[in-house]
Design an enzyme around this catalytic site. Structure first.
Site, PDB file in Angstrom:
ATOM      1  N   ASP A 405       0.831  -1.009  -0.029  1.00 30.17           N
ATOM      2  CA  ASP A 405      -0.035  -0.043  -0.015  1.00 30.17           C
ATOM      3  C   ASP A 405       0.950   1.227   0.140  1.00 30.17           C
ATOM      4  OD1 ASP A 405      -2.462   1.782   0.356  1.00 30.17           O
ATOM      5  OD2 ASP A 405      -2.465   1.309   2.541  1.00 30.17           O
ATOM      6  N   GLU A 408       2.467   4.802  -3.941  1.00 30.56           N
ATOM      7  CA  GLU A 408       2.572   5.965  -5.277  1.00 30.56           C
ATOM      8  C   GLU A 408       3.996   6.626  -5.363  1.00 30.56           C
ATOM      9  OE1 GLU A 408       0.176   5.691  -3.085  1.00 30.56           O
ATOM     10  OE2 GLU A 408      -0.938   4.344  -4.095  1.00 30.56           O
ATOM     11  N   ASP A 482      -9.002   3.534  -2.379  1.00 29.53           N
ATOM     12  CA  ASP A 482      -9.820   3.982  -1.374  1.00 29.53           C
ATOM     13  C   ASP A 482     -11.212   4.253  -1.921  1.00 29.53           C
ATOM     14  OD1 ASP A 482      -8.182   3.337   0.567  1.00 29.53           O
ATOM     15  OD2 ASP A 482      -7.474   5.436   0.992  1.00 29.53           O
TER      16      ASP A 482
HETATM   17  O1  MIG Z   1      -5.311   5.588   4.170  1.00 28.32           O
HETATM   18  O2  MIG Z   1      -3.639   1.030   5.520  1.00 28.32           O
HETATM   19  O3  MIG Z   1      -6.071   2.312   0.499  1.00 28.32           O
HETATM   20  O4  MIG Z   1      -6.822  -0.177   1.900  1.00 28.32           O
HETATM   21  O5  MIG Z   1      -6.830   0.331   4.717  1.00 28.32           O
HETATM   22  C1  MIG Z   1      -4.418   4.969   4.720  1.00 28.32           C
HETATM   23  C2  MIG Z   1      -4.634   1.833   5.888  1.00 28.32           C
HETATM   24  C3  MIG Z   1      -3.921   3.969   4.142  1.00 28.32           C
HETATM   25  C4  MIG Z   1      -4.878   2.988   2.354  1.00 28.32           C
HETATM   26  C5  MIG Z   1      -5.581   1.867   1.690  1.00 28.32           C
HETATM   27  C6  MIG Z   1      -6.340   1.094   2.546  1.00 28.32           C
HETATM   28  C7  MIG Z   1      -5.582   0.831   3.717  1.00 28.32           C
HETATM   29  C8  MIG Z   1      -5.245   2.164   4.426  1.00 28.32           C
HETATM   30  N1  MIG Z   1      -4.206   2.607   3.858  1.00 28.32           N
END
Ligand code: MIG
Length: 753
Positions: A405, A408, A482
Site C-alpha cells: 500500500d 505511489e 480507497d
Molecule cells: O489511507 O493502511 O488504500 O486499503 O486500509 C490509509 C490503511 C492507508 C490506504 C489503503 C487502505 C488501507 C489504509 N491505507
C-alpha cells in the site's frame, strides 16, 4: 479552502497565460539500414521500426538523442522487421510486411496503410513541444470511435471525450469523473472501430496526459519530459490488440488458487484475539474464506517487518494455527521505513545507501504512518534484493502473500509525494523522482514478488498492490484503492476493472462493500454479488466505519452474502481456467461486451454489464431499491442461470432480480464446469457439468487444473480437459497433461432440451 468554494470560479480578466507551442515541421535528413529508419526533424531526432507485422515503434526525442533501450514495462525481445524504402519529393514510403508507411517530409506526419486503406495516421503537428518543454504527440481519431484502456480510471468505459492524466496519486477524497489521476499509470489505450482496432502504448514515465476531449478529430498525448516512445499496434480487433500489448508488457501469471478465494479485511483487525474471533465466525456461519488481511495496526509502531507483541503476543502461533485451518494471513507492507536508529531496517538502509536521496547525497525523509520515514530506492536492483530478502521475516512464519500500500509513494505533505528532485539510482542511471515517480509502485511490487518467490521456493507468491505502471500484471494483483460505500462507486468499479483488463491487468478488484463511509445491508449484498465475479474478491473497510463482515447486519443479509461467497467457489474452476488462458494469451478474466462482440455497436458503451471470459454475462443491480433493470444481450441465445429460461440475444430485456438475485446468464453452447461446495480453495472440489444446449453451435467446455500452488504447471504438471457434447446428449471428455490429481465429474445436467 479557497478552491472548494465558489471563490474558485470568481470572474477574472484572463485565464492562465497559455504556453507557447512549437511545432515540428519537417524531416531534414534520414538514414535507413533496411530495418530501422532514423531521421532528423526541424528539431529533434526520430527512430521508426516494426517489431513484427502489427507493432510499430516510433521514438522521437526533441532535446537529445533517441534512446532505443526499453523501460521496465517492456519484456518482449527486441526484433526488427526487414523493410524496404522508396523516396519521392514529398514523402518517404516504407514497406514492412503488410504495412505501407508514408512519412510526409513537410508537415511531418506518419500514415500507415494496409491493403490501400489508411489504418493509422498522426495528426499534424505530429510532434510539438511547449515552452515548459512538455512534449506532445497527436494522432487522428474518428470523432465517434470509442477509446478504451488507460488502466485504472474513473468514469465510463469509453474514454472518448475525456481528458485523463497519469501521476500515481493517493486519493482518499471521493473518486469521481474529475479525479483524473489515481494510483496507477498505464499509458496504453486503444481506438476501436468496427473493422479494426489500434493500440497505442506511450511508454513514458513522466506525468502524462491523454486529451481526447479538446479536439473532436484528434487526440493528443502530452508528457512532462523524456521522449515520445510509442508502440502502435495495428490489429483487427480488441483481442488482438490486448494480446499484442501483453506480448510487449507481459501476461498475468496464474495466481496461487487461494488468492482467488474470498478475502476478509478491515483497517484494522487490531489484536490476535480479534483475528481468532473473526475466523471463528466464519466457521460458525460456515462461510467459505481463504485469507485474512492484517492492516497497519499489526506492526510495532508501524515499523514494517515487525509485529506489535502487545496486540499480537503469539503471532507465530496465530499464523501457524490459521494455516492448519487452511487460512492465509496477508499482512500489509508500506514503503516508508521509520527513522529510528534502533530499528534494524532503517539502519541497514542507511548503512548500505538503500534509501532514495537528494543529488547531494542526503536521504529524503517524509512523514507517513510511522512518523518521519525514509523510502527505499526500489528502482535499484540491490535495493530490490535487500527488500525481497527482508520478507524472510514473513515467509518464515508461513506467510505467502503481501499487500503493498502507499507505494505511489504517498507522503503526508502538500504534494502528496516525494520531492521531485529526489534522485533514483536505476542501476547506474540517475533519474529524478519526476521521471521515476510513476515507476515506484511497480518496482516495489517487483521487489516483493521476487523476494517472496525466492524465499518460498517453487510456491507462487501473491502480491497485492495499490500503485503500478504498465507491466504491473507480471508481479501483482491490483485493487482500486480507497473507494467509498457509495452505489456510484459500485457502478464505477465495473468500467474501471474492465478497462484495467484491457490494459493488461487482469487480476483486479475493488473493496467489496466500499472502503470508507458506512455501507448498508443492501449495498453489501449487491456489492458481494459483483465481487464474487471479479478476479480479486476482498471485503475491506476503513477504521471508524461500521463493520461490514458478512454477519454484520443480521440473518437475512448474512444468508444473502453467504450465498454469493459460496457461488464464487462454485465458479472457481471456470475462473481458474480463465487465468490459465490469460497467462497464455493476455486476455482478461473480466471483459467488456465489446471485446467479445466488437462488431456490435450496441456494446461500445456498455459499462454496466460484463462478461466473465466469453461465456458468462453478468448484469448486476447497481442502484438502491431496484429489483429490475434493462439488460442488453449480444447475439446468440442466452440462458438465465437461475431459471434456465432462454433469451434470444441482439436486444434489450427488462430483467427482474430481487435482492437475493444477481442477473447471471450463460451463453448457449457452453459446458460449464461448476465446483462442488467447499470451505476454501485448499479443499478438493469435484465437478458438476452444466450443459447449455445450442441448435447450431458446438457445445464445449474447458477445465484447467494443476496443484494450485507451485510452478510445476510450467513443467507440464497440469491437466486440461475438453468437454464436448455429442448428438446423443453424451458428453465426452478428453484430457491432456501430466497432472494426475484432477477432480472428477460427478454429475451432468443438460439445460435447454
Ligand atoms: O489511507 O493502511 O488504500 O486499503 O486500509 C490509509 C490503511 C492507508 C490506504 C489503503 C487502505 C488501507 C489504509 N491505507
Amino acid at each position: 479552502m479557497l478552491d472548494t468554494t465558489s471563490f474558485a470560479i470568481l470572474p477574472s480578466e484572463k485565464s492562465n497565460p497559455k504556453e507557447t507551442m512549437h511545432d515540428i515541421f519537417s524531416i531534414m535528413s534520414y538514414e535507413w539500414d533496411g530495418k530501422i529508419l532514423t531521421g532528423n526533424l526541424s528539431k529533434g531526432v526520430f527512430t521508426l521500426y516494426f517489431i513484427n507485422d502489427r507493432t510499430m515503434r516510433f521514438i522521437c526525442n526533441l532535446f537529445g538523442e533517441v534512446d532505443i533501450s526499453k523501460s521496465i514495462a517492456v519484456i518482449q525481445e527486441d526484433s526488427f522487421m526487414e523493410g524496404s524504402l522508396t523516396e519521392t519529393e514529398d514523402f518517404l514510403k516504407l514497406y514492412f510486411g503488410l504495412n505501407e508507411v508514408i512519412l510526409l517530409k513537410e508537415k511531418f506526419s506518419i500514415i500507415v496503410k494496409q491493403k490501400g486503406q489508411i489504418v493509422f495516421q498522426t495528426s499534424y503537428p505530429t510532434v510539438s513541444y511547449s515552452s515548459k518543454k512538455h512534449i506532445y504527440f497527436s494522432i487522428n481519431k474518428p470523432p465517434k470511435a470509442p477509446i478504451y484502456g488507460l488502466g485504472e480510471k474513473t468514469g465510463f468505459l469509453d474514454k472518448n471525450g475525456a481528458k485523463i492524466s497519469n501521476w500515481n496519486t493517493d486519493v482518499f477524497a471521493p473518486h469521481n469523473k474529475d479525479t483524473i489521476e489515481l494510483y496507477q499509470t498505464i499509458p496504453f489505450m486503444m481506438i476501436h472501430e468496427l473493422t479494426k482496432t489500434i493500440g497505442i502504448f506511450f511508454d513514458n514515465t513522466y506525468r502524462t496526459e491523454f486529451d481526447m476531449q479538446t479536439y473532436w478529430d484528434k487526440l493528443t498525448i502530452m508528457a512532462e519530459g523524456g521522449q515520445i516512445d510509442s508502440y502502435i499496434i495495428i490489429a483487427e480487433n480488441i483481442k488482438e490488440v490486448v494480446m499484442a500489448y501483453t506480448d510487449l508488457t507481459g501476461k498475468t501469471p496464474i495466481p496461487p488458487k487461494w488468492a482467488l478465494g474470498y478475502h476478509q479485511s478491515r483497517y484494522s483487525y487490531m489484536t490476535q484475539s480479534e483475528v481468532e474471533d473473526l475466523v471463528q465466525k466464519f466457521k460458525k456461519y460456515q462461510i467459505p474464506v481463504d485469507s485474512i488481511f492484517l492492516d497497519i495496526h499489526y506492526m510495532d509502531g508501524y515499523r514494517v517487518f515487525t509485529f506489535d507483541e502487545d496486540r499480537f503476543p503469539k503471532y507465530g502461533d496465530l499464523i501457524k494455527n490459521l494455516k492448519e485451518q487452511q487460512i492465509d494471513i496477508v499482512p500489509i507492507v508500506d514503503p516508508g521505513v521509520k527513522k529510528d536508529f534502533d530499528y534494524w531496517v532503517y539502519r541497514e538502509g542507511v548503512e548500505n545507501e538503500y534509501f532514495s536521496k537528494y543529488f547531494d547525497g542526503t536521504i529524503y525523509h517524509g512523514e507517513v504512518w510511522p512518523g518521519v520515514s525514509a523510502f527505499p530506492d526500489f528502482l535499484n536492483q540491490k535495493v530490490q534484493k535487500w527488500w525481497g530478502g527482508l520478507h524472510r521475516f514473513y515467509t518464515d512464519l508461513g506467510i505467502r502473500g503481501i499487500w503493498n500500500d502507499m507505494n505511489e509513494p504517498s507522503v503526508f505533505n502538500e504534494t502528496k509525494t516525494m520531492d521531485l528532485d529526489v534522485m533514483h539510482n536505476q542501476d547506474g542511471k540517475k533519474i529524478t523522482h519526476r521521471e521515476g515517480h510513476n515507476l515506484y509502485g511497480l518496482y516495489m511490487s517487483k521487489a516483493t514478488y521476487d523476494g517472496l518467490k525466492s524465499n518460498l521456493s517453487n510456491c507462487r507468491p501473491f502480491v497485492l498492490t495499490r500503485a503500478g505502471y504498465a507491466g504491473i500484471q507480471r508481479f501483482a494483483a491490483v485493487w482500486t484503492g480507497d473507494n467509498r460505500s457509495y452505489w456510484e462507486h459500485l457502478e464505477m468499479s465495473l468500467p474501471m476493472i474492465m478497462n484495467m483488463g484491457l490494459s493488461g491487468v487482469s487480476f483486479a478488484g475493488a473493496d467489496v462493500g466500499g472502503f470508507s463511509s458506512d455501507t448498508t445491508p443492501e449495498l453489501l449484498i449487491r456489492w458481494t454479488q459483483v465481487g464474487a465475479f471479479l478476479p480479486y474478491f476482498r471485503n475491506h473497510s476503513v477504521q471508524d466505519s461500521i463493520y461490514q463482515e458478512p454477519w454484520a447486519f443480521g440473518k437475512d443479509t448474512l444468508q444473502s452474502v453467504k450465498k454469493y461467497i459460496e457461488l464464487r467457489y462454485r465458479f472457481l474452476p471456470y475462473i481458474y481456467t480463465l487465468f490459465y488462458e490469460g497467462e497464455k494469451t493476455g486476455l482478461p478474466v473480466v471483459r467488456p461486451l465489446v471485446m467479445e462482440y466488437p462488431n456490435d455497436p450496441e456494446t461500445f458503451q456498455c459499462s454496466d454489464e460484463f462478461l466473465l471470459g466469453s461465456q458468462i454475462l453478468i448484469a448486476p443491480i447497481v442502484r438502491p431499491g431496484k429489483t429490475r433493470r434493462s439488460v442488453y444481450f449480444p447475439e446468440g441465445t442466452w440462458y438465465n442461470f437461475w431459471t434456465d429460461e432462454k433469451i434470444a440475444g441482439g436486444q434489450y430485456y427488462l430483467i427482474h432480480a430481487d435482492l437475493n438475485t444477481l442477473p447471471l446468464f450463460i451463453k448457449e453452447g457452453t459446458i460449464l464446469p461448476l465446483g462442488t461446495p467447499v470451505k476454501n480453495t485448499k479443499e478438493k472440489q469435484d465437478i458438476e457439468l452444466f450443459v447449455y444446449l445450442s441448435d447450431d453451435k458446438e457445445i464445449t467446455g474447458y477445465l484447467y487444473e494443476d496443484d494450485g500452488i507451485s510452478f510445476n504447471y510450467r513443467n507440464q504438471e497440469y491437466k486440461i480437459t475438453t468437454f464436448r457434447m455429442e448428438e446423443d446428449y453424451q458428453v465426452i471428455s478428453e484430457s491432456q497433461g501430466r497432472y494426475t490429481k484432477g477432480s472428477s465429474v460427478i454429475s451432468t445436467k443438460i439445460i435447454g432440451r
